[in-house]
Design an enzyme around this catalytic site. Sequence first.
Site, short mmCIF file in Angstrom:
data_model
loop_
_atom_site.label_atom_id
_atom_site.label_comp_id
_atom_site.label_asym_id
_atom_site.label_seq_id
_atom_site.Cartn_x
_atom_site.Cartn_y
_atom_site.Cartn_z
N TYR A 125 -1.37 -0.17 11.12
CA TYR A 125 -1.64 -0.93 9.88
C TYR A 125 -0.50 -0.72 8.90
O TYR A 125 0.10 -1.69 8.40
CB TYR A 125 -2.97 -0.47 9.24
CG TYR A 125 -3.08 -0.83 7.77
CD1 TYR A 125 -3.17 -2.16 7.36
CD2 TYR A 125 -3.06 0.16 6.77
CE1 TYR A 125 -3.24 -2.50 6.00
CE2 TYR A 125 -3.13 -0.17 5.42
CZ TYR A 125 -3.22 -1.50 5.04
OH TYR A 125 -3.29 -1.82 3.70
N THR A 138 0.81 -1.21 0.00
CA THR A 138 0.00 0.00 0.00
C THR A 138 0.85 1.28 0.00
O THR A 138 1.98 1.28 0.50
CB THR A 138 -0.90 -0.01 1.26
OG1 THR A 138 -1.42 1.30 1.49
CG2 THR A 138 -0.13 -0.40 2.52
N ASP A 139 0.27 2.35 -0.51
CA ASP A 139 0.95 3.66 -0.47
C ASP A 139 1.11 4.16 0.96
O ASP A 139 1.90 5.08 1.23
CB ASP A 139 0.18 4.69 -1.31
CG ASP A 139 -1.26 4.94 -0.87
OD1 ASP A 139 -1.76 4.21 0.01
OD2 ASP A 139 -1.89 5.87 -1.41
N GLU A 140 0.35 3.59 1.90
CA GLU A 140 0.38 4.09 3.28
C GLU A 140 1.73 3.86 3.96
O GLU A 140 2.01 4.48 4.99
CB GLU A 140 -0.75 3.47 4.09
CG GLU A 140 -2.11 3.78 3.48
CD GLU A 140 -3.26 3.63 4.46
OE1 GLU A 140 -3.04 3.67 5.67
OE2 GLU A 140 -4.39 3.45 3.97
N LYS A 185 2.37 -3.32 7.28
CA LYS A 185 2.59 -3.56 5.84
C LYS A 185 4.04 -3.24 5.47
O LYS A 185 4.66 -3.96 4.68
CB LYS A 185 1.62 -2.72 5.00
CG LYS A 185 0.16 -3.11 5.12
CD LYS A 185 -0.15 -4.51 4.62
CE LYS A 185 -0.01 -4.66 3.14
NZ LYS A 185 -0.48 -6.02 2.68
#
Length: 333
Positions: free
Chosen positions: A152, A128-130, A156
Amino acid sequence: MKKRILVTGGMGFIGSHYIRTLLAEEPEVEVVNADALKYASNPLNVRDVEDHPRYHFRQVDLSRGDDVAELFAEERIDEIVHFAAESHVDRSIQSSLPFLKSNITGTYHLLEEVQKAGSTIRMVQVSTDEVYGSVDEGHTSEDTVLAPGNPYSASKAGADLFCLAYYKTHGVPVVITRCTNNYGPNQHPEKLIPRLILRALKGRTLPLYGDGRQERDWIHVRDHCRGVELVRKKGELGEIYHIGAEKPVANLEIAKRIAAALQQPLFHIQHVRDRPGHDRRYSLDTSKIRRELGWEPVIPLDEGLTDTIRWYQQQTDWYDGFMTDELKERTET
Ligand SMILES: NC(=O)c1ccc[n+]([C@@H]2O[C@H](COP(=O)([O-])OP(=O)(O)OC[C@H]3O[C@@H](n4cnc5c(N)ncnc54)[C@H](O)[C@@H]3O)[C@@H](O)[C@H]2O)c1
């Protein structure tokens, strides 16, 4: 002999779309869907393929090493596309441990099994970009330093780093995708767009964290899945590929579009206390996958959002099927 692809998390939102695409477009592929059937899974997501002759489901919790070892002992696996994860930021703030277990330990167990099998099983880690945290301006490239802002995204990022480390130290053939926020049919009702749609359909308020000016680069789930599939087939091992529309939109704008589409008054949009550590903006530079693999998104947000709203309007049993009392309360009050 047909190629057997282990898709993890295939009872969830994105994994189920990916499985559908794979079965429809790749006649020489068989799919093993391994999912722990956690709260975000919905077996109805794969209702249309559950009897497909090249599809097969196994209930496996990836955080349990023995279960993963059993899966690999009993199934011939040629490739892995790894979607399975705890995926909701709010839940990770309330309780991080399930994120550590599923997202980091789960990925670790897969990497271990691939290594034990001689590092011949190609694996796509769907991320993810997060992992880059909030980006005030400009774009992040694939080599930008990771700075996750919530448990979260930290889990990741940890999983991604394990993948890269196993590639470097053990030659595990892994490639990583990092995508922006997905939307589309089958997304769990706790996520922003389904939640706003379901509440608007009931004439309820549309709650937004803080001032609602957080920007996300929404991409339709089918565009994401096409990107993952290209990376599975053509991505270079040890590399990272960004997937995104490069058209960031504020959450407030999304709420306004949903309200307008469902003839809800704008005063239904209500600003509620912000999420702690809420990232303001994510913005990926996606030129690498466009240039090297020829990918680009084809579903414009307006069109995709209209279709998504229609899809949720048409569901009867789908979301009631997995909505817990807690979720019902959150969408109905
Ligand atoms: N949704 C997004 O906007 C988005 C964006 C970029 C990347 N991603 C990534 O894509 C992947 C899929 O996201 P999603 O939105 O479909 O999530 P989801 O929550 O809808 O589905 C996740 C699935 O994984 C399964 N799962 C969770 N823990 C497991 C475990 N320990 N063992 C086996 N299965 C387990 C769940 O049962 C569920 O079916 C995740 O890795 C997520 O980080 C999501």
